[in-house]
Design a protein around this motif. Sequence first.
Motif, PDB file in Angstrom:
ATOM      1  N   CYS A 101      33.577  -4.855 -25.813  1.00 21.61           N
ATOM      2  CA  CYS A 101      32.389  -5.402 -26.479  1.00 21.61           C
ATOM      3  C   CYS A 101      31.188  -5.424 -25.537  1.00 21.61           C
TER       4      CYS A 101
ATOM      5  N   CYS B 218      30.652  -2.140 -35.851  1.00 23.51           N
ATOM      6  CA  CYS B 218      30.664  -2.261 -34.385  1.00 23.51           C
ATOM      7  C   CYS B 218      30.528  -0.898 -33.710  1.00 23.51           C
TER       8      CYS B 218
ATOM      9  N   CYS C  33      26.367  -6.889 -28.319  1.00 25.23           N
ATOM     10  CA  CYS C  33      25.118  -6.453 -28.933  1.00 25.23           C
ATOM     11  C   CYS C  33      24.711  -7.325 -30.111  1.00 25.23           C
TER      12      CYS C  33
ATOM     13  N   CYS D 201      27.701  -7.321 -35.133  1.00 28.08           N
ATOM     14  CA  CYS D 201      28.717  -7.839 -36.055  1.00 28.08           C
ATOM     15  C   CYS D 201      28.259  -9.157 -36.670  1.00 28.08           C
TER      16      CYS D 201
END
Length: 283
Positions: A66, A105, A69, A72
Amino acid sequence: MIISVASGKGGTGKTTIATNLALSLKNCQYVDCDVEEPNGYIFLRPQIQESKTVYLPVPHVHLEKCSFCGKCAEFCQFNALAVAKENILIFPELCHGCGGCMVICPNSAITEENRSIGVVEKGKASHLEFVQGKLNIGEPMATPVVRAVKDEIDEEKIAILDASPGTGCPVIETISGSDYCLLITEPTPFGLYDLQLAVEVMRNLRIPFGIIVNRWGEGDSQLEDYCLKENIPILLKIPFSRDIAMLYSKGIPLVQAHPHWKANFLKLFEGIEERLGEATHHH
Ligand code: SF4
Ligand code: SF4
């Protein structure tokens, strides 16, 4: 054929109608979709033969992939995800399992894992096929369990669907796709108010429907005036009686204690068939 039994509010005797109608018909399936408080089993006393867990997919974030950002969380309209500096918080009870966050994502950091939210049980109650859904205690997401219960509908049979009280999402999920809906009400001013809301829902969903009045004789004529004015058929009236209330409190089906009531429920069903026949004929 699918007939659902609904009511604008709780305590109107919806389960009484659904169970007694089911018991009066041959080749029938009783399907309890009131997953928050199923109580058809109290009257039908089924033998459960099969039990399936209902799962809802929830996201699992692999933090090592991850980049935080925030896409999601931005995507999720139910606020089931929150992105912090170097962590992601997931609120499983808010997640509707749409899978959107996983798709959006950019780093493929999200996979799905199953969360158990309830159970579907199947069995037999004398000649009846019995299905019920049970939502886990404290679980807010009732609709997927209703959907799982409806997956068990046997199209070869007459399915009687017992909906939750009210007009919320689980009720809409239950009644959509029904051939006919029975709205149970009481002849009281409160009963009438809630009935009007339910009628609006039926009309929006374009499901043919009729009214059954429970505890008839208790209130005034407002309900009948309303139905006449709105051209809504009253299909059956169940009189207010101490005897019927007593049977209910003991969990004894009306048609079992008084077999002559079977004829009334059969007539009710034949009336529905006739109405549906006419409807198809006209189109
Ligand atoms: S979209 Fe993917 S990469 Fe971005 S914060 Fe969410 S999980 Fe992390
Ligand atoms: S699966 Fe859908 S509802 Fe659940 S967290 Fe992801 S975007 Fe939100």
